[in-house]
Design an enzyme around this catalytic site. Structure first.
Site, PDB file in Angstrom:
ATOM      1  N   LEU A   7       0.855  -1.195   0.000  1.00 12.78           N
ATOM      2  CA  LEU A   7       0.000   0.000   0.000  1.00 12.78           C
ATOM      3  C   LEU A   7       0.886   1.239   0.000  1.00 12.78           C
ATOM      4  O   LEU A   7       1.565   1.527   0.977  1.00 12.78           O
ATOM      5  CB  LEU A   7      -0.904   0.017   1.238  1.00 12.78           C
ATOM      6  CG  LEU A   7      -1.758  -1.232   1.494  1.00 12.78           C
ATOM      7  CD1 LEU A   7      -2.751  -0.973   2.619  1.00 12.78           C
ATOM      8  CD2 LEU A   7      -2.485  -1.664   0.242  1.00 12.78           C
ATOM      9  N   ALA A   9      -0.191   4.406  -1.716  1.00  7.07           N
ATOM     10  CA  ALA A   9      -0.923   5.459  -2.421  1.00  7.07           C
ATOM     11  C   ALA A   9      -1.152   6.696  -1.567  1.00  7.07           C
ATOM     12  O   ALA A   9      -1.518   7.747  -2.079  1.00  7.07           O
ATOM     13  CB  ALA A   9      -2.256   4.914  -2.927  1.00  7.07           C
ATOM     14  N   GLY A  10      -0.942   6.565  -0.266  1.00 11.98           N
ATOM     15  CA  GLY A  10      -1.300   7.655   0.646  1.00 11.98           C
ATOM     16  C   GLY A  10      -0.399   8.878   0.486  1.00 11.98           C
ATOM     17  O   GLY A  10       0.705   8.791  -0.045  1.00 11.98           O
ATOM     18  N   ARG A  14       1.010  13.699   7.480  1.00 11.12           N
ATOM     19  CA  ARG A  14       1.690  14.049   8.726  1.00 11.12           C
ATOM     20  C   ARG A  14       3.197  14.264   8.560  1.00 11.12           C
ATOM     21  O   ARG A  14       3.863  14.769   9.450  1.00 11.12           O
ATOM     22  CB  ARG A  14       1.409  12.951   9.784  1.00 11.12           C
ATOM     23  CG  ARG A  14      -0.023  12.948  10.266  1.00 11.12           C
ATOM     24  CD  ARG A  14      -0.404  11.662  10.986  1.00 11.12           C
ATOM     25  NE  ARG A  14      -0.732  10.584  10.042  1.00 11.12           N
ATOM     26  CZ  ARG A  14      -1.179   9.377  10.406  1.00 11.12           C
ATOM     27  NH1 ARG A  14      -1.336   9.091  11.685  1.00 11.12           N
ATOM     28  NH2 ARG A  14      -1.450   8.462   9.491  1.00 11.12           N
ATOM     29  N   GLN A  73      -4.844   3.854  -7.400  1.00  6.30           N
ATOM     30  CA  GLN A  73      -5.979   4.115  -6.502  1.00  6.30           C
ATOM     31  C   GLN A  73      -6.278   5.607  -6.532  1.00  6.30           C
ATOM     32  O   GLN A  73      -5.485   6.414  -6.063  1.00  6.30           O
ATOM     33  CB  GLN A  73      -5.639   3.696  -5.058  1.00  6.30           C
ATOM     34  CG  GLN A  73      -6.806   3.893  -4.102  1.00  6.30           C
ATOM     35  CD  GLN A  73      -6.358   3.997  -2.642  1.00  6.30           C
ATOM     36  OE1 GLN A  73      -5.180   4.046  -2.330  1.00  6.30           O
ATOM     37  NE2 GLN A  73      -7.333   4.058  -1.747  1.00  6.30           N
ATOM     38  N   ASN A 224       4.696   7.669  10.280  1.00 12.50           N
ATOM     39  CA  ASN A 224       3.691   8.657   9.892  1.00 12.50           C
ATOM     40  C   ASN A 224       4.247  10.071   9.927  1.00 12.50           C
ATOM     41  O   ASN A 224       3.742  10.958   9.261  1.00 12.50           O
ATOM     42  CB  ASN A 224       2.464   8.569  10.811  1.00 12.50           C
ATOM     43  CG  ASN A 224       1.761   7.225  10.663  1.00 12.50           C
ATOM     44  OD1 ASN A 224       1.642   6.701   9.554  1.00 12.50           O
ATOM     45  ND2 ASN A 224       1.341   6.658  11.771  1.00 12.50           N
ATOM     46  N   ASN A 373      56.337  14.368  -5.796  1.00 10.00           N
ATOM     47  CA  ASN A 373      56.179  15.130  -4.557  1.00 10.00           C
ATOM     48  C   ASN A 373      55.622  16.508  -4.904  1.00 10.00           C
ATOM     49  O   ASN A 373      56.281  17.315  -5.563  1.00 10.00           O
ATOM     50  CB  ASN A 373      57.552  15.252  -3.864  1.00 10.00           C
ATOM     51  CG  ASN A 373      57.399  15.813  -2.455  1.00 10.00           C
ATOM     52  OD1 ASN A 373      56.587  16.708  -2.233  1.00 10.00           O
ATOM     53  ND2 ASN A 373      58.172  15.284  -1.530  1.00 10.00           N
ATOM     54  N   ALA A 376      53.836  22.395  -1.354  1.00 12.42           N
ATOM     55  CA  ALA A 376      52.711  23.078  -0.713  1.00 12.42           C
ATOM     56  C   ALA A 376      52.120  24.130  -1.645  1.00 12.42           C
ATOM     57  O   ALA A 376      52.852  24.896  -2.274  1.00 12.42           O
ATOM     58  CB  ALA A 376      53.181  23.736   0.575  1.00 12.42           C
ATOM     59  N   TYR A 383      41.120  24.484 -15.833  1.00 12.09           N
ATOM     60  CA  TYR A 383      39.926  25.010 -16.493  1.00 12.09           C
ATOM     61  C   TYR A 383      40.241  26.347 -17.135  1.00 12.09           C
ATOM     62  O   TYR A 383      40.701  27.273 -16.465  1.00 12.09           O
ATOM     63  CB  TYR A 383      38.830  25.158 -15.428  1.00 12.09           C
ATOM     64  CG  TYR A 383      37.469  25.525 -15.958  1.00 12.09           C
ATOM     65  CD1 TYR A 383      36.899  24.833 -17.012  1.00 12.09           C
ATOM     66  CD2 TYR A 383      36.739  26.570 -15.371  1.00 12.09           C
ATOM     67  CE1 TYR A 383      35.640  25.165 -17.484  1.00 12.09           C
ATOM     68  CE2 TYR A 383      35.475  26.901 -15.831  1.00 12.09           C
ATOM     69  CZ  TYR A 383      34.928  26.198 -16.896  1.00 12.09           C
ATOM     70  OH  TYR A 383      33.685  26.522 -17.364  1.00 12.09           O
TER      71      TYR A 383
HETATM   72  C1  UD1 Z   1      -2.766   1.697   9.508  1.00  9.58           C
HETATM   73  C2  UD1 Z   1      -3.808   0.742  10.080  1.00  9.58           C
HETATM   74  C3  UD1 Z   1      -3.606   0.617  11.590  1.00  9.58           C
HETATM   75  C4  UD1 Z   1      -2.193   0.130  11.867  1.00  9.58           C
HETATM   76  C5  UD1 Z   1      -1.156   1.012  11.187  1.00  9.58           C
HETATM   77  C6  UD1 Z   1       0.203   0.334  11.278  1.00  9.58           C
HETATM   78  C7  UD1 Z   1      -5.816   1.038   8.691  1.00  9.58           C
HETATM   79  C8  UD1 Z   1      -7.161   1.634   8.612  1.00  9.58           C
HETATM   80  N1  UD1 Z   1      -5.135   1.257   9.816  1.00  9.58           N
HETATM   81  O1  UD1 Z   1      -3.005   2.967  10.095  1.00  9.58           O
HETATM   82  O2  UD1 Z   1      -4.534  -0.301  12.133  1.00  9.58           O
HETATM   83  O3  UD1 Z   1      -1.977   0.075  13.276  1.00  9.58           O
HETATM   84  O4  UD1 Z   1      -1.453   1.188   9.786  1.00  9.58           O
HETATM   85  O5  UD1 Z   1       1.232   1.158  10.798  1.00  9.58           O
HETATM   86  O6  UD1 Z   1      -5.386   0.361   7.765  1.00  9.58           O
HETATM   87  N2  UD1 Z   1      -2.613   4.014   1.884  1.00  9.58           N
HETATM   88  C9  UD1 Z   1      -3.061   3.832   0.578  1.00  9.58           C
HETATM   89  N3  UD1 Z   1      -4.243   4.354   0.202  1.00  9.58           N
HETATM   90  C10 UD1 Z   1      -5.040   5.046   1.058  1.00  9.58           C
HETATM   91  C11 UD1 Z   1      -4.607   5.238   2.393  1.00  9.58           C
HETATM   92  C12 UD1 Z   1      -3.390   4.704   2.776  1.00  9.58           C
HETATM   93  O7  UD1 Z   1      -2.361   3.213  -0.219  1.00  9.58           O
HETATM   94  O8  UD1 Z   1      -6.112   5.469   0.630  1.00  9.58           O
HETATM   95  C13 UD1 Z   1      -1.312   3.465   2.272  1.00  9.58           C
HETATM   96  C14 UD1 Z   1      -0.372   4.540   2.796  1.00  9.58           C
HETATM   97  O9  UD1 Z   1       0.434   5.045   1.732  1.00  9.58           O
HETATM   98  C15 UD1 Z   1       0.450   3.774   3.813  1.00  9.58           C
HETATM   99  C16 UD1 Z   1      -0.446   2.660   4.283  1.00  9.58           C
HETATM  100  O10 UD1 Z   1      -1.513   2.571   3.344  1.00  9.58           O
HETATM  101  O11 UD1 Z   1       1.610   3.200   3.237  1.00  9.58           O
HETATM  102  C17 UD1 Z   1      -1.042   2.933   5.687  1.00  9.58           C
HETATM  103  O12 UD1 Z   1      -1.773   4.144   5.660  1.00  9.58           O
HETATM  104  P1  UD1 Z   1      -1.800   5.139   6.887  1.00  9.58           P
HETATM  105  O13 UD1 Z   1      -2.708   6.230   6.574  1.00  9.58           O
HETATM  106  O14 UD1 Z   1      -0.420   5.464   7.301  1.00  9.58           O
HETATM  107  O15 UD1 Z   1      -2.479   4.205   8.014  1.00  9.58           O
HETATM  108  P2  UD1 Z   1      -2.339   4.345   9.576  1.00  9.58           P
HETATM  109  O16 UD1 Z   1      -3.191   5.463  10.053  1.00  9.58           O
HETATM  110  O17 UD1 Z   1      -0.924   4.373   9.970  1.00  9.58           O
HETATM  111 CA    CA Z   2       0.930   4.502   8.896  1.00  6.01          CA
END
Ligand code: UD1
Ligand code: CA
Length: 449
Positions: A7, A9-10, A14, A73, A224, A373, A376, A383
């Site tokens: 995953l 895509a986020g 933060r 996504q 995060n 050698n 200094a 250039y």
């Molecule tokens: C998530 C988990 C949480 C867990 C934590 C561990 C969920 C709802 N929660 O929370 O239970 O304890 O990870 O680190 O899954 N991402 C996408 N598409 C989206 C949203 C996120 O690809 O629409 C990806 C982000 O890029 C990231 C990962 O999913 O790599 C986790 O997303 P993030 O928003 O960081 O989840 P947490 O709030 O940390």
């Molecule tokens: Ca996370």
């Protein structure tokens, strides 16, 4: 059959960064590269990367990795929504799906192997990695019984006061039976504090759902924000230093030094405080490095001594001393038994065995023969304002202090250059070259009053 989905895509809101979170670097590799590396040993049949925020940039960064399937996504409506995007590409797939959060970069391959093994042994619909944390805030809490059966995962912000006391957290790493997950994915709802589709909600819909607690909670650190990024960096650095200490490297002040995974050390290397190794560097046995060095993509032969210096894409053969306060820039190839002293810069140059450049010099685009050698303050003026030119100095030659060699220029072997000379023409072997104004002395000059 195994498929892995990462995953990625986020936005990583933060982090407060223009860079997508999964491209943040950690000890020289991006988060997503690290996540991919952690599952490489499982040799999955399919590897799917879910991208969305700055998708092209993430894809481009992984251009060197072959066989990745990028799944878009758009918009990013939560981790459950992300995995819903796999329904089409994984239609007809009947194996297991390992889901990895792109922001959990410290997982060990052995841990993933164990997770997969447990999942397959128990025949669970889903097995997830969990950990007990002293401070579980921010993570989803795992509601489970003593036998390891999970009834639900509740996100921190959706927890009741009571649930918030649970110290067992969801690592964001899951092994699903794909057909069973695919059947419940369409039922996810966004009825939660963030109004998103949560992958974690599928756990309550699947049975049996199991969790596997990791022995070392540091492995599942999620990133995060910048604070967590720095904490993961610290964990990685500690792992690297420990590894090299077990291989025979002494660190005088380990915590003050940083390493890259691409750096290799021989035995009996001593690393003094404040040394940093980047890229792929090799440090030969018996070297003493530091204090205060930055060494990137460079090789240093056996028994070298490097003090307060910067080396980038440089090669130094055995038994050399470099520094204090020297800079070896890309293309510096230093032969054995050379001395590079204080305030010396070398770039794109070859130095043969036993060359000495001890003080205040610039050697750029030059080839120096054995035992040259360099006096200094000698400068190769490489250039002309348009192009770079080479300087060649034959074996056994010696330049006087404050010489300027205006390239292109070639000095034969055993040449002597008088101090303060500016040379613009070639000098044959065995000659003395002087290129300076003759000293004028006027006697009985009326001095200052
Ligand atoms: C998530 C988990 C949480 C867990 C934590 C561990 C969920 C709802 N929660 O929370 O239970 O304890 O990870 O680190 O899954 N991402 C996408 N598409 C989206 C949203 C996120 O690809 O629409 C990806 C982000 O890029 C990231 C990962 O999913 O790599 C986790 O997303 P993030 O928003 O960081 O989840 P947490 O709030 O940390
Ligand atoms: Ca996370």
């Amino acid at each position: 059959m195994l498929a892995v989905a990462v995953l990625a895509a986020g936005k990583g809101t933060r982090m407060k960064s223009d860079l997508p979170k999964v491209l943040q670097p950690l000890a020289g590799a991006t988060l997503v590269e690290r996540v991919l590396a952690s599952c490489a040993a499982l040799a999955p049949e399919r590897r799917l990367l879910i991208v969305g925020h700055q998708a092209e940039r993430v894809e481009r960064s992984l251009a060197a990795h072959s066989g990745l399937e990028f799944v878009l996504q758009q918009p990013q409506n939560g981790t459950g929504h992300a995995v819903q995007q796999l329904l089409q590409p994984l239609a007809g797939f009947t194996g297991d799906l390992l889901v990895l959060n792109g922001d959990v970069p410290l997982l060990r391959p052995e841990t993933l192997e164990l997770l997969l093994e447990r999942h397959r042994q128990s025949g669970a619909a889903v097995t997830l990695l969990s950990a007990r944390l002293e401070d579980p805030s921010g993570y989803g809490r795992v509601v489970a019984d003593a036998a390891g059966n999970v009834s639900a995962i509740v996100e921190h912000r959706d927890c009741s006061d009571e649930q918030r006391q649970i110290d067992l957290i969801n690592a964001g790493i899951y092994c699903f039976n794909w057909p069973q997950l695919a059947a419940v994915l369409p039922q996810l709802s966004s009825d939660n504090d963030q109004g998103e589709l949560y992958l974690t909600d599928t756990v309550a819909m699947l049975s049996p759902a199991m969790h596997l607690e990791v022995a070392d909670a540091a492995e599942i650190n999620g990133i995060n924000d910048r604070l967590q990024l720095s904490q993961c960096e610290a964990v990685l650095q500690e792992r690297l230093r420990r590894h090299w200490m077990t291989e025979g490297v002494t660190f005088i002040d380990p915590a003050s030094c940083t390493l890259s995974e691409g750096t290799r050390f021989g035995r009996d290397v001593v690393v003094e405080p404040q040394c940093h190794f980047r890229g792929s560097s090799q440090i030969g046995s018996g070297c003493r490095i530091g204090p205060g060095c930055l060494i990137e993509d460079s090789q240093i032969g056996e028994n070298g001594r490097v003090l307060h210096s910067v080396l980038r894409s440089a090669t130094v053969a055995a038994d050399c001393s470099v520094g204090p306060f020297a800079q070896l820039r890309p293309g510096s190839e230093v032969g054995p038994e050379c001395h590079i002293g204080n305030f010396v810069e070398v770039k794109n140059s070859t130095l043969a065995r036993g060359v000495k450049v001890n003080h205040l010099s610039y050697i750029g685009d030059a080839d120096l023969g054995e035992r040259v050698n360099v006096g200094a303050g000698t400068i190769t003026a490489n250039y002309d304002g348009l192009r770079k030119h080479r300087t060649v100095i034959g074996a056994g030659s010696k330049t006087g202090a404050n010489s300027v060699l205006v390239a292109p220029i070639s000095l034969g072997s055993n040449v002597t250059v008088g101090a303060g000379s500016t040379l613009t023409k070639d000098v044959p072997s065995g000659a003395l070259a002087l290129g300076r104004a003759k000293q004028l002395v006027k006697e009985n000059w009326p001095g200052p009053a």
